[in-house]
Design an enzyme around this catalytic site. Structure first.
Site, PDB file in Angstrom:
ATOM      1  N   ASP A  54       0.867  -1.257  -0.048  1.00 46.00           N
ATOM      2  CA  ASP A  54      -0.070  -0.044  -0.066  1.00 46.00           C
ATOM      3  C   ASP A  54       0.876   1.372  -0.040  1.00 46.00           C
ATOM      4  OD1 ASP A  54      -2.665   1.532   0.336  1.00 46.00           O
ATOM      5  OD2 ASP A  54      -1.555   1.986   2.283  1.00 46.00           O
ATOM      6  N   TYR A  59       3.099   9.840   0.467  1.00 45.38           N
ATOM      7  CA  TYR A  59       4.106   9.448   1.213  1.00 45.38           C
ATOM      8  C   TYR A  59       5.510   9.858   0.578  1.00 45.38           C
ATOM      9  CZ  TYR A  59       0.526   6.378   2.791  1.00 45.38           C
ATOM     10  OH  TYR A  59      -0.748   5.980   3.216  1.00 45.38           O
ATOM     11  N   LYS A  85      -3.231   5.890  -3.728  1.00 49.58           N
ATOM     12  CA  LYS A  85      -4.142   6.818  -3.288  1.00 49.58           C
ATOM     13  C   LYS A  85      -4.336   7.963  -4.341  1.00 49.58           C
ATOM     14  CE  LYS A  85      -3.690   5.064   0.873  1.00 49.58           C
ATOM     15  NZ  LYS A  85      -2.122   4.535   0.869  1.00 49.58           N
ATOM     16  N   ASN A 240      -0.716   2.132  16.039  1.00 47.02           N
ATOM     17  CA  ASN A 240      -0.890   3.229  16.274  1.00 47.02           C
ATOM     18  C   ASN A 240       0.648   4.037  15.974  1.00 47.02           C
ATOM     19  OD1 ASN A 240      -3.090   2.342  18.569  1.00 47.02           O
ATOM     20  ND2 ASN A 240      -3.719   3.970  17.271  1.00 47.02           N
TER      21      ASN A 240
END
Length: 341
Positions: A54, A59, A85, A240
């Protein structure tokens, strides 16, 4: 891979469950990752059997896509699944403010948000060029969410543009074969709930809403809506952004170092229960986030070969049922949260 049909009328692209490598660290989000190390991470992931990747233009403002493309362009295209994306166009400029967004990336690009039909088609075509491939498996409309402070207007206004532009255009691109499926990739649940009610997505990237630390809202609000639509989710940031495994940040952004006290306390308690059962907390966090029936994939980032191999190994490690039982007894997990078998 073919879409599966259930009792509903929608037929959606549903890849078999995958453990995947995310592109954030290879875009130099947190630190400089030299090219040699980046390709070493990709090679280690491939050698371990990881076949879902992904990425995003965001990025490193093109850096991650170029690195993935350089590695994957000589691989058999049918052997892997890749998502990227749309919604953020990159434009090279001598006056680019790239260092303000990605201080560790050498990109010459500025970002332009564009959720129109022509914008997302251009975005996807640009990604294919950087990746060196002729199609994507999944395209996610990126960061059309309340936490994106860089949007030119409110996220709701940008979402309205996407409803008329990006979403129907992605459906057309799906029909053309440029993509197999589409959805949105966001850090909050509200946009996913809205796209499920206003469009026909296949799979959405739930970037930071389902982890051992924070999962109640997604479990009780988002998952039922996903099931009703016969869609699925890619789960991101199960740690996270490394917080669960010890990093001094929580999720992403310039203020990720501002960690709520209740999260620090919950991590402490999770560590104590894990120690009682001889369980590695990182391993538990990864397996927990992969457990929901709506999860089509789990993606993790890695800044070293050892890290991606450790995460991959964690997915194969057995965790005693008593560990999950104690977490629920201590009210560290919601009672209805699915746990690994």
């Amino acid at each position: 891979m073919e879409g599966n049909e259930n009792s509903g009328s929608n037929v959606h692209y549903k890849p078999p469950f995958r453990f995947g490598l995310g592109g954030v660290p290879l875009g130099n989000e947190f630190a400089v990752v030299p090219d040699k190390d980046a390709y070493g991470i990709l090679e280690a992931a491939w050698s371990a059997g990881i076949r879902y990747y992904d990425v995003s233009p965001w990025y490193g403002l093109g850096l991650a896509e170029r690195r993935y493309g350089s590695f994957l362009h000589n691989k058999n295209r049918s052997e892997y699944i890749i998502s990227s994306k749309v919604g953020k166009l990159l434009k090279a400029s001598r006056a680019a403010k790239n260092r303000e967004l990605f201080p560790f990336s050498p990109s010459p690009n500025d970002v332009i948000f564009d959720y129109t039909a022509s914008g997302v088609r251009r975005s996807l075509e640009d990604s294919l060029q950087r990746l060196g491939i002729d199609s994507l498996d999944i395209a996610f409309v990126h960061d059309i969410s309340s936490d994106n402070k860089l949007l030119p207007t409110s996220w709701q206004q940008q979402f309205d543009i996407a409803v008329k532009g990006a979403f129907p255009e992605l459906t057309r691109m799906r029909e053309e074969g440029l993509i197999k499926g589409w959805g949105i990739g966001v850090n909050t649940p509200e946009p996913i709930l809205r796209v499920l009610s206003e469009a026909d997505p296949d799979v959405c990237l739930m970037a930071s809403q389902y982890s051992l630390i924070d999962h109640k809202n997604a479990l009780n609000q988002l998952f039922p809506a996903v099931r009703k639509k016969n869609a699925s989710l890619v789960v991101g940031s199960s740690l996270n952004a490394g917080f669960i495994s010890g990093s001094p940040r929580y999720n992403y952004g310039k203020e990720s170092y501002k960690i709520p006290a209740e999260f620090l306390q919950k991590r402490k308690r999770l560590r104590e229960v894990a120690a009682n059962h001889g369980v590695d907390l990182r391993t538990a966090a990864l397996q927990f986030s992969a457990s929901p029936d709506v999860a089509a994939a789990l993606v993790v980032g890695a800044s070293s070969e050892q890290q991606i191999l450790a995460d991959y190994t964690s997915m194969q490690t057995r965790i005693p049922a008593e560990f999950w039982t104690e977490l629920k007894a201590e009210k560290l997990l919601e009672q209805n949260a699915p746990t690994p078998a």
